[in-house]
Write an enzyme that holds these catalytic residues in place. Sequence first.
Site, PDB file in Angstrom:
ATOM      1  N   GLY A   3       0.854  -1.187   0.000  1.00 17.79           N
ATOM      2  CA  GLY A   3       0.000   0.000   0.000  1.00 17.79           C
ATOM      3  C   GLY A   3       0.890   1.238   0.000  1.00 17.79           C
ATOM      4  O   GLY A   3       2.063   1.172  -0.379  1.00 17.79           O
ATOM      5  N   GLU A  30     -17.398  10.662   0.554  1.00 16.52           N
ATOM      6  CA  GLU A  30     -16.854  10.613  -0.812  1.00 16.52           C
ATOM      7  C   GLU A  30     -17.665   9.633  -1.675  1.00 16.52           C
ATOM      8  O   GLU A  30     -17.881   9.876  -2.864  1.00 16.52           O
ATOM      9  CB  GLU A  30     -15.375  10.214  -0.777  1.00 16.52           C
ATOM     10  N   ASP A  79      -2.092   2.088   8.429  1.00 14.46           N
ATOM     11  CA  ASP A  79      -3.305   1.735   9.168  1.00 14.46           C
ATOM     12  C   ASP A  79      -3.042   0.756  10.313  1.00 14.46           C
ATOM     13  O   ASP A  79      -3.898   0.581  11.182  1.00 14.46           O
ATOM     14  CB  ASP A  79      -4.336   1.120   8.219  1.00 14.46           C
ATOM     15  N   ALA A  81      -3.683   8.103   3.858  1.00 13.70           N
ATOM     16  CA  ALA A  81      -2.627   7.813   2.895  1.00 13.70           C
ATOM     17  C   ALA A  81      -1.444   8.753   3.133  1.00 13.70           C
ATOM     18  O   ALA A  81      -0.283   8.388   2.989  1.00 13.70           O
ATOM     19  CB  ALA A  81      -3.164   7.981   1.476  1.00 13.70           C
ATOM     20  N   LYS A 129      -7.377  16.899  -5.572  1.00 18.52           N
ATOM     21  CA  LYS A 129      -7.283  15.492  -5.191  1.00 18.52           C
ATOM     22  C   LYS A 129      -6.540  14.689  -6.268  1.00 18.52           C
ATOM     23  O   LYS A 129      -5.704  13.848  -5.966  1.00 18.52           O
ATOM     24  CB  LYS A 129      -8.678  14.931  -4.948  1.00 18.52           C
TER      25      LYS A 129
HETATM   26  P1  NAD Z   1     -14.656   6.709  10.057  1.00 21.83           P
HETATM   27  O1  NAD Z   1     -14.415   5.899  11.281  1.00 21.83           O
HETATM   28  O2  NAD Z   1     -13.983   7.991   9.916  1.00 21.83           O
HETATM   29  O3  NAD Z   1     -16.235   7.002   9.918  1.00 21.83           O
HETATM   30  C1  NAD Z   1     -17.177   6.032  10.275  1.00 21.83           C
HETATM   31  C2  NAD Z   1     -18.579   6.571  10.132  1.00 21.83           C
HETATM   32  O4  NAD Z   1     -19.494   5.517  10.414  1.00 21.83           O
HETATM   33  C3  NAD Z   1     -18.928   7.701  11.084  1.00 21.83           C
HETATM   34  O5  NAD Z   1     -19.788   8.577  10.408  1.00 21.83           O
HETATM   35  C4  NAD Z   1     -19.686   6.983  12.192  1.00 21.83           C
HETATM   36  O6  NAD Z   1     -20.610   7.787  12.878  1.00 21.83           O
HETATM   37  C5  NAD Z   1     -20.418   5.932  11.400  1.00 21.83           C
HETATM   38  N1  NAD Z   1     -20.814   4.768  12.195  1.00 21.83           N
HETATM   39  C6  NAD Z   1     -20.029   3.932  12.901  1.00 21.83           C
HETATM   40  N2  NAD Z   1     -20.774   2.985  13.506  1.00 21.83           N
HETATM   41  C7  NAD Z   1     -22.069   3.228  13.178  1.00 21.83           C
HETATM   42  C8  NAD Z   1     -23.312   2.606  13.469  1.00 21.83           C
HETATM   43  N3  NAD Z   1     -23.390   1.519  14.231  1.00 21.83           N
HETATM   44  N4  NAD Z   1     -24.420   3.136  12.925  1.00 21.83           N
HETATM   45  C9  NAD Z   1     -24.362   4.222  12.147  1.00 21.83           C
HETATM   46  N5  NAD Z   1     -23.227   4.844  11.815  1.00 21.83           N
HETATM   47  C10 NAD Z   1     -22.091   4.353  12.324  1.00 21.83           C
HETATM   48  O7  NAD Z   1     -14.333   5.717   8.838  1.00 21.83           O
HETATM   49  P2  NAD Z   1     -13.937   6.056   7.326  1.00 21.83           P
HETATM   50  O8  NAD Z   1     -14.784   7.124   6.774  1.00 21.83           O
HETATM   51  O9  NAD Z   1     -13.913   4.741   6.616  1.00 21.83           O
HETATM   52  O10 NAD Z   1     -12.456   6.580   7.431  1.00 21.83           O
HETATM   53  C11 NAD Z   1     -11.409   5.748   7.929  1.00 21.83           C
HETATM   54  C12 NAD Z   1     -10.094   6.521   7.991  1.00 21.83           C
HETATM   55  O11 NAD Z   1      -9.647   6.810   6.678  1.00 21.83           O
HETATM   56  C13 NAD Z   1     -10.233   7.855   8.706  1.00 21.83           C
HETATM   57  O12 NAD Z   1      -9.060   8.087   9.447  1.00 21.83           O
HETATM   58  C14 NAD Z   1     -10.366   8.846   7.585  1.00 21.83           C
HETATM   59  O13 NAD Z   1      -9.890  10.121   7.938  1.00 21.83           O
HETATM   60  C15 NAD Z   1      -9.511   8.200   6.500  1.00 21.83           C
HETATM   61  N6  NAD Z   1     -10.025   8.591   5.163  1.00 21.83           N
HETATM   62  C16 NAD Z   1      -9.624   9.799   4.654  1.00 21.83           C
HETATM   63  C17 NAD Z   1     -10.083  10.227   3.423  1.00 21.83           C
HETATM   64  C18 NAD Z   1      -9.631  11.548   2.888  1.00 21.83           C
HETATM   65  O14 NAD Z   1      -8.749  12.168   3.463  1.00 21.83           O
HETATM   66  N7  NAD Z   1     -10.206  12.045   1.792  1.00 21.83           N
HETATM   67  C19 NAD Z   1     -10.966   9.419   2.689  1.00 21.83           C
HETATM   68  C20 NAD Z   1     -11.370   8.197   3.230  1.00 21.83           C
HETATM   69  C21 NAD Z   1     -10.892   7.796   4.474  1.00 21.83           C
END
Ligand code: NAD
Length: 409
Positions: A12, A172, A303, A320, A380
């Site tokens: 990765g 996204e 991660d 990333a 992006k």
């Molecule tokens: P996250 O943990 O950030 O978000 C999880 C979401 O799911 C939250 O909205 C939370 O409230 C919801 N959730 C969790 N359990 C739930 C439940 N039982 N019922 C309803 N909703 C629930 O996960 P992610 O979005 O996959 O991101 C993972 C990591 O990857 C983060 O650190 C993020 O910053 C990073 N990421 C960054 C980017 C970017 O910079 N553009 C893009 C994708 C991911």
Amino acid sequence: TTRPHIVILGAGYGGLCAAYRLQKKLQPGQAMITLVDRNGYHVNKISLHEVALGNALSQDISYDLVPVVRQPHARVLKAEVLSIDRKNQLVHTSEEDLAYDYLVIALGFVPETFGIQGMAENAFQIENLAQSEAIARHIEDCFRRYAFADAADRDPLDLAILVGGSGFTGTELLGEIGDRVPLLCKKYGIDQSLVSIRCVSADHQFLPMFSPKEAQEVMDYLVSCGISFYMDAMIHEATPKSFRFKDENGDHEFKANTLIWTGGVSGSPLMKETFGDAVKRGRLIVNSDLTAPGYDNIYVLGDCAAFISKGKDRPEPTTAQIATQMGYHAADNIVRTILRRPRHAFVYHYRGTVCSLGARHGLADLKGRTVKGFLAMRLKLFIESVTDYKVSGLYNAIKHTRLFKLFNF
Ligand code: NAD
């Protein structure tokens, strides 16, 4: 003397950066490098959500490892990592056992379902190319089936999409859905007002890392794409065609033929198997130089790592961006050790965050400065190309860039 063997697990952002840097900084006489990955290719996972709606193809966001890791002292081993034996400095893989002098663990994430009943079985998750392609196929199949069915046989759930979670991945993904649904409706002659797209999230505030005003603008944009939000709502069960959740008004069930879960991620399950109870959600708190506590020849990145910056009390979020920086840093520390120099502490340089909303919109925070709309989305693509350059060099970055999309207004 025999050359030290550096084994890197995972290609990765973190692992590939480490491999790329090590093969450049070390001469063939100084070390042997093996990069292990279950796939023979690297995936730009920051763009998986585009593939999940068919707005990008798998080949747009992935590339072969062999042309990148190609120095005489570096090789790619396409194999599944089975276990890590720290005592004997051995990695067991599906192809061969690897004895290491230095180990870099960069095995990435798996979607986390928190044990929610039925979630793993019934909902799609944004995990890899195959899953993302499956989502795109599934949604199109549903729309096509609806369009071609006799009026009496039409199932409205074929036009219903449910997204669980509104983190970056969920947001996204919704942006891509906003782009894709009008195209699918046009293609199959479906009235778009019949399509239902709902997001159910446990969060109280949408995109908490942006100001409430900016977060509201993003939400308004997504609402204008026909998406409805149900916040402060905890999903506790997934059935084959629904999410069941609770909010302050009680129990609810939303039905749809497309269920996508974006509720969070964990580091590789191999982390807990290797390091035991010190590991939380697949992440191990690493030393300041990125080594694992008690092992100065094992580095943990991306991660799988929980890195706490000086003066902070919580680990940095996994992105990333940090994984790439960690990859370079771990490689540099290994080189220093081989040259009998002291290792350096890792300092994370936060450069900003970009949240894409389909191909034409987005929101970016550049250390306090906000960039919106079209420019944010283009940013992006630019970051993606810079990252390609960092993990694979100029030639490969140019070969794989999607930057020309810049001119494809
Ligand atoms: P996250 O943990 O950030 O978000 C999880 C979401 O799911 C939250 O909205 C939370 O409230 C919801 N959730 C969790 N359990 C739930 C439940 N039982 N019922 C309803 N909703 C629930 O996960 P992610 O979005 O996959 O991101 C993972 C990591 O990857 C983060 O650190 C993020 O910053 C990073 N990421 C960054 C980017 C970017 O910079 N553009 C893009 C994708 C991911």
